[in-house]
Design a protein around this motif. Structure first.
Motif, PDB file in Angstrom:
ATOM      1  N   VAL A  30       0.821  -1.215   0.000  1.00  0.00           N
ATOM      2  CA  VAL A  30       0.000   0.000   0.000  1.00  0.00           C
ATOM      3  C   VAL A  30       0.856   1.267   0.000  1.00  0.00           C
ATOM      4  O   VAL A  30       0.618   2.175  -0.816  1.00  0.00           O
ATOM      5  N   PRO A  31       1.867   1.404   0.877  1.00  0.00           N
ATOM      6  CA  PRO A  31       2.699   2.618   0.795  1.00  0.00           C
ATOM      7  C   PRO A  31       3.389   2.771  -0.562  1.00  0.00           C
ATOM      8  O   PRO A  31       3.491   3.888  -1.090  1.00  0.00           O
ATOM      9  N   LEU A  32       3.844   1.643  -1.139  1.00  0.00           N
ATOM     10  CA  LEU A  32       4.477   1.732  -2.463  1.00  0.00           C
ATOM     11  C   LEU A  32       3.484   2.176  -3.529  1.00  0.00           C
ATOM     12  O   LEU A  32       3.815   2.987  -4.401  1.00  0.00           O
ATOM     13  N   LEU A  33       2.275   1.641  -3.480  1.00  0.00           N
ATOM     14  CA  LEU A  33       1.257   2.032  -4.457  1.00  0.00           C
ATOM     15  C   LEU A  33       0.923   3.512  -4.321  1.00  0.00           C
ATOM     16  O   LEU A  33       0.753   4.215  -5.337  1.00  0.00           O
ATOM     17  N   VAL A  34       0.811   3.998  -3.088  1.00  0.00           N
ATOM     18  CA  VAL A  34       0.508   5.415  -2.887  1.00  0.00           C
ATOM     19  C   VAL A  34       1.644   6.282  -3.421  1.00  0.00           C
ATOM     20  O   VAL A  34       1.416   7.280  -4.116  1.00  0.00           O
ATOM     21  N   LYS A 263      14.609  11.127 -12.105  1.00  0.00           N
ATOM     22  CA  LYS A 263      15.094  10.975 -10.732  1.00  0.00           C
ATOM     23  C   LYS A 263      14.040  10.347  -9.837  1.00  0.00           C
ATOM     24  O   LYS A 263      14.345   9.504  -8.986  1.00  0.00           O
ATOM     25  N   LEU A 264      12.794  10.754 -10.017  1.00  0.00           N
ATOM     26  CA  LEU A 264      11.715  10.159  -9.227  1.00  0.00           C
ATOM     27  C   LEU A 264      11.570   8.677  -9.539  1.00  0.00           C
ATOM     28  O   LEU A 264      11.333   7.861  -8.637  1.00  0.00           O
ATOM     29  N   ASN A 265      11.707   8.326 -10.814  1.00  0.00           N
ATOM     30  CA  ASN A 265      11.613   6.909 -11.195  1.00  0.00           C
ATOM     31  C   ASN A 265      12.732   6.095 -10.557  1.00  0.00           C
ATOM     32  O   ASN A 265      12.508   4.971 -10.091  1.00  0.00           O
ATOM     33  N   LEU A 266      13.950   6.657 -10.560  1.00  0.00           N
ATOM     34  CA  LEU A 266      15.075   5.948  -9.949  1.00  0.00           C
ATOM     35  C   LEU A 266      14.874   5.771  -8.448  1.00  0.00           C
ATOM     36  O   LEU A 266      15.133   4.703  -7.886  1.00  0.00           O
ATOM     37  N   ALA A 267      14.414   6.844  -7.798  1.00  0.00           N
ATOM     38  CA  ALA A 267      14.191   6.763  -6.355  1.00  0.00           C
ATOM     39  C   ALA A 267      13.100   5.744  -6.029  1.00  0.00           C
ATOM     40  O   ALA A 267      13.235   4.943  -5.093  1.00  0.00           O
ATOM     41  N   LEU A 268      12.035   5.760  -6.827  1.00  0.00           N
ATOM     42  CA  LEU A 268      10.940   4.823  -6.585  1.00  0.00           C
ATOM     43  C   LEU A 268      11.374   3.393  -6.891  1.00  0.00           C
ATOM     44  O   LEU A 268      10.996   2.451  -6.175  1.00  0.00           O
ATOM     45  N   ALA A 269      12.174   3.215  -7.925  1.00  0.00           N
ATOM     46  CA  ALA A 269      12.669   1.879  -8.260  1.00  0.00           C
ATOM     47  C   ALA A 269      13.552   1.331  -7.149  1.00  0.00           C
ATOM     48  O   ALA A 269      13.450   0.151  -6.780  1.00  0.00           O
ATOM     49  N   GLY A 270      14.422   2.178  -6.601  1.00  0.00           N
ATOM     50  CA  GLY A 270      15.264   1.735  -5.493  1.00  0.00           C
ATOM     51  C   GLY A 270      14.443   1.343  -4.282  1.00  0.00           C
ATOM     52  O   GLY A 270      14.705   0.315  -3.631  1.00  0.00           O
ATOM     53  N   THR A 271      13.421   2.145  -3.977  1.00  0.00           N
ATOM     54  CA  THR A 271      12.537   1.820  -2.855  1.00  0.00           C
ATOM     55  C   THR A 271      11.798   0.514  -3.100  1.00  0.00           C
ATOM     56  O   THR A 271      11.644  -0.320  -2.198  1.00  0.00           O
ATOM     57  N   ALA A 272      11.326   0.341  -4.344  1.00  0.00           N
ATOM     58  CA  ALA A 272      10.589  -0.885  -4.678  1.00  0.00           C
ATOM     59  C   ALA A 272      11.483  -2.119  -4.571  1.00  0.00           C
ATOM     60  O   ALA A 272      11.030  -3.183  -4.117  1.00  0.00           O
ATOM     61  N   VAL A 273      12.740  -1.997  -4.973  1.00  0.00           N
ATOM     62  CA  VAL A 273      13.660  -3.139  -4.878  1.00  0.00           C
ATOM     63  C   VAL A 273      13.883  -3.533  -3.424  1.00  0.00           C
ATOM     64  O   VAL A 273      13.828  -4.716  -3.058  1.00  0.00           O
ATOM     65  N   LEU A 274      14.132  -2.540  -2.575  1.00  0.00           N
ATOM     66  CA  LEU A 274      14.327  -2.828  -1.160  1.00  0.00           C
ATOM     67  C   LEU A 274      13.072  -3.442  -0.543  1.00  0.00           C
ATOM     68  O   LEU A 274      13.144  -4.391   0.255  1.00  0.00           O
ATOM     69  N   ALA A 275      11.903  -2.893  -0.914  1.00  0.00           N
ATOM     70  CA  ALA A 275      10.651  -3.438  -0.397  1.00  0.00           C
ATOM     71  C   ALA A 275      10.435  -4.859  -0.890  1.00  0.00           C
ATOM     72  O   ALA A 275       9.946  -5.724  -0.144  1.00  0.00           O
ATOM     73  N   ALA A 276      10.795  -5.135  -2.158  1.00  0.00           N
ATOM     74  CA  ALA A 276      10.627  -6.475  -2.713  1.00  0.00           C
ATOM     75  C   ALA A 276      11.531  -7.477  -1.990  1.00  0.00           C
ATOM     76  O   ALA A 276      11.122  -8.619  -1.726  1.00  0.00           O
ATOM     77  N   VAL A 277      12.750  -7.050  -1.657  1.00  0.00           N
ATOM     78  CA  VAL A 277      13.656  -7.936  -0.913  1.00  0.00           C
ATOM     79  C   VAL A 277      13.072  -8.267   0.452  1.00  0.00           C
ATOM     80  O   VAL A 277      13.049  -9.427   0.893  1.00  0.00           O
TER      81      VAL A 277
END
Length: 398
Positions: A30-34, A263-277
């Motif tokens: 949910v936080p990632l989707l938001v 930059k926003l895409n990179l930041a979100l991608a990094g967050t998503a990778v950490l969340a996926a791990v």
């Protein structure tokens, strides 16, 4: 299939563990989707605001040059160009404008236009003898579509001025053209330039020092619109290289916004990778512990004649059930969170754009990625279930 039915019934019986795994998914998704939805909404609103002003896609050659048709012809075939028209010399593109029966006169910039010009409303075309005028000029001269007007040259010291009759075909929306402007076919501008170059224009009662048939067609620059914001910088450089001229465009502002998006895409991608791990690790441990806890149940199913390959499907089916419930609940909570954020923070976005946006295609891609992650997490549990020895498990249980 028997194993699917057994997995489903077992999942319903152990609802507490199902809810725990779903809660883990929801707490991360949910936080990632938001975040993803808000990034999309804000960025799309900014892009939409920039695209609403066609000038952000415009490239103009600077200064005056002498270009032949052969020099600008290759540009007409460039796919990244949405519209192009030649220009006349800058000192000749100001005229006086007045209503045919009016007394007020205003100076205005004369801009070449044509079919497909992004400055004009989508699908609009000017009929023969018609021009488009800016909202400011229309207001100052009280002009409306269909009104007759005159375009009058501003040459000093000429015994007679060139007066071109025209009709208002379109009044442009506010912001489409800055200040007082008249958009006319290039032929009108070419006629004005011929007048300033002292050519005779017998159809308009103008006697000059040179016959019009001796005039050689030449252009002093081009007015170009890029097809996409992403094409603007590269297209500007390519035009400068092709024509050997400097150009002006809103490249810095456009690149700044596009860079923000990257930059926003990179930041979100990094967050998503950490969340996926983190989610993957939690699910691996959850599914593995479920298999360990249900060793006796799985051993009993194996004794019924269910082969090891099908037994491995038991945790996989339960993982898919967990993923489906987690995704449905996550998107439902995202929708509620998005509405709340819109009510609190969304009023400041341009054009009333939504604050959080996830397209159906993006939702499908997210769901597919989550399913792949869940299946990968369930693979370890499936491997453990397949390696169970029923006799050993039952003997240890006894």
């Amino acid at each position: 299939m028997l194993i699917v039915q057994l997995a489903w019934r077992d999942q319903l019986r152990d609802r507490f563990f199902l809810l725990c795994n779903v809660a883990v998914m929801v707490g991360i998704l949910v936080p990632l989707l938001v975040l993803f939805g808000v990034k999309n909404g804000v960025y799309q609103a900014l892009i939409g605001e920039m695209l609403a002003n066609p000038a952000n896609l415009q490239i103009d050659t600077a200064g005056n040059a002498t270009l032949s048709e052969a020099e600008i012809a290759p540009l007409r075939d460039w796919p990244e160009i949405a519209f192009m028209t030649p220009k006349i010399r800058a000192q000749f593109d100001y005229i006086n404008v007045r209503a045919t029966e009016g007394r007020r006169m205003r100076a205005a910039l004369l801009i070449p236009t044509g079919a497909g010009d992004p400055t004009l409303p989508s699908g609009a075309e000017l009929a023969e003898g018609a021009v488009a005028i800016s909202a400011q000029l229309a207001a100052q001269l009280d002009l409306a579509p269909g009104a007759d007007l005159q375009l009058i040259t501003q040459a000093e010291g000429r015994p007679r001025q060139l007066v071109l009759p025209a009709r208002v075909g379109l009044v442009l929306p506010e912001g489409a053209a800055a200040g007082r402007a008249v958009l006319a076919p290039y032929a009108v501008l070419d006629l004005v330039e011929a007048f300033y170059d002292s050519y005779s224009l017998p159809e308009h009662g103008i006697d000059g020092t040179r016959p019009l048939e001796d005039r050689v067609t030449a252009y002093e620059g081009v007015r170009v619109y890029a097809r996409r914001l992403e094409d603007l910088a590269a297209l500007q450089a390519r035009i400068e290289s092709q024509l050997g001229l400097g150009t002006t465009a809103h490249t810095r502002e456009v690149e700044s916004l596009l860079g923000l998006g990257r930059k926003l895409n990179l930041a979100l991608a990094g967050t998503a990778v950490l969340a996926a791990v983190g989610l993957g690790a939690a699910l691996v441990l959850g599914f593995w512990s479920e298999v360990a806890r249900k060793r006796l149940v799985l051993a009993g199913i194996a004794l019924l004649g269910v082969p090891g390959r099908q037994l491995a499907l038991f945790p996989v089916v339960q993982a898919l059930i967990t993923a489906a419930l987690g995704l449905v609940l996550s998107f439902a909570l995202y929708a509620l969170a998005g509405r709340g954020a819109q009510a609190v923070f969304g009023q400041g976005l341009p054009g009333g754009a939504p604050l959080a946006v996830i397209t159906p295609a993006q939702a499908a891609a997210i769901s597919a990625a989550v399913l792949v992650l869940v299946l990968a997490a369930a693979a370890a549990a499936a491997w453990s279930a397949q390696r169970l020895d029923p006799a050993t498990v039952l003997r240890e249980g006894a």
